[in-house]
Design a protein around this motif. Structure first.
Motif, PDB file in Angstrom:
ATOM      1  N   GLY A 179      -3.908  -2.177  -3.769  1.00  0.00           N
ATOM      2  CA  GLY A 179      -4.298  -2.862  -3.120  1.00  0.00           C
ATOM      3  C   GLY A 179      -5.091  -4.162  -3.536  1.00  0.00           C
ATOM      4  N   GLU A 214      -0.455  -3.622  -1.607  1.00  0.00           N
ATOM      5  CA  GLU A 214      -0.459  -4.834  -0.244  1.00  0.00           C
ATOM      6  C   GLU A 214      -1.045  -6.063  -0.667  1.00  0.00           C
ATOM      7  OE1 GLU A 214      -0.998  -5.198   3.208  1.00  0.00           O
ATOM      8  OE2 GLU A 214       0.201  -3.201   2.771  1.00  0.00           O
ATOM      9  N   LEU A 269       3.188  -0.888   8.414  1.00  0.00           N
ATOM     10  CA  LEU A 269       3.884  -0.618   6.456  1.00  0.00           C
ATOM     11  C   LEU A 269       4.233   1.279   6.538  1.00  0.00           C
ATOM     12  CD1 LEU A 269       4.065  -0.402   3.938  1.00  0.00           C
ATOM     13  CD2 LEU A 269       1.750  -0.112   3.476  1.00  0.00           C
ATOM     14  N   GLY A 327      -6.223  -6.397   1.217  1.00  0.00           N
ATOM     15  CA  GLY A 327      -5.145  -5.577   1.044  1.00  0.00           C
ATOM     16  C   GLY A 327      -6.081  -3.696   0.995  1.00  0.00           C
TER      17      GLY A 327
END
Length: 256
Positions: A112, A45, A95, A116
């Protein structure tokens, strides 16, 4: 020798192109990258306004041990303009919609960076049975803004508006404009304390003490501070790969 290198580069570029594809879900187009194989999928992410290229060679290295999923969020990189508001719940919903549509099944290791980190923490909170582990790379710490008085808070976001409005296309600004309200979604997260978590703070933004608030919520959290920029994975790619391998349950030094 020169011809051999050129041929290798062409083949490598072609391989990357084949791993990329575009999918349309609910009239929203996304660019995704799907490579490798394994029982666990590592989901990357990106930070705010970053496209999937930001990770460099890290996903390819991990693909030797797991399936890899990367994508550009709506409005970012080569994905289409967003059809929904850029709230954390909407981004997580999008997502999961891609993962389900493409039959990319859990369990997941979520990686992330920066904003993210908000997205993957929200994902892990709402779908704990799907997440095997989480790597947070200089993630946004909501407690940082809670230490500010009203004037400091307003000045911070005023400066942020000026930064984005002078450097980014209008569609790239949408995540920033939603950022203040998105911080609020972190207040009510349900935390699975036993989830394996590795949190890496960079020295540049000095968020370490605020990151301790995040790490403290997880019984199995490891917390490191490394010298380098906010995109700390660019300074320490091998360390990041080792962290992902640890969360996968595989620590093979030969991959590096």
């Amino acid at each position: 020798m020169k011809q051999t290198i050129t041929l290798w580069l062409l083949l490598y570029s072609g391989c990357l192109w084949c791993q990329e594809r575009y999918v349309t879900i609910d009239d929203q187009e996304y660019r995704i990258r799907d490579l490798g194989s394994g029982q666990v999928t590592v989901v990357f992410e990106n930070g705010m306004s970053d496209s999937l290229e930001v990770w460099g060679a890290i996903p390819d290295l991990v693909a030797a041990k797991a399936r890899i999923f990367q994508y550009d969020r709506a409005d970012i990189g080569k994905s289409g303009l967003s059809q929904n508001q850029r709230t954390i719940p909407n981004m997580v919903r999008e997502l999961r919609g891609i993962l389900e549509d493409q039959h990319i099944c859990p369990p997941y290791v979520l990686v992330g960076h920066s904003m993210g980190g908000l997205i993957v923490r929200y994902f892990a909170s709402h779908y704990p049975g799907e997440v095997k582990g989480m790597l947070l790379l200089d993630p946004v710490p909501e407690s940082f803004w809670k230490t500010m008085n009203k004037q400091e808070y307003n000045e911070y976001f005023k400066g942020g508006n000026e930064w984005y409005e002078t450097r980014f296309k209008p569609q790239y600004r949408k995540e920033w404009y939603a950022f203040q309200s998105n911080l609020g979604y972190m207040d009510s997260l349900t935390v699975r304390g036993s989830l394996p978590v590795i949190l890496v703070s960079s020295s540049s933004w000095k968020w370490y003490k605020y990151h301790k608030d995040i790490a403290a919520k997880y019984e199995n959290a490891k917390h490191f501070e490394l010298e380098g920029e906010h995109h700390i994975f660019k300074n320490h790619p091998n360390f990041v790969v080792r962290c992902i391998l640890e969360l996968l349950g595989s620590n093979d030094p030969e991959i590096l």
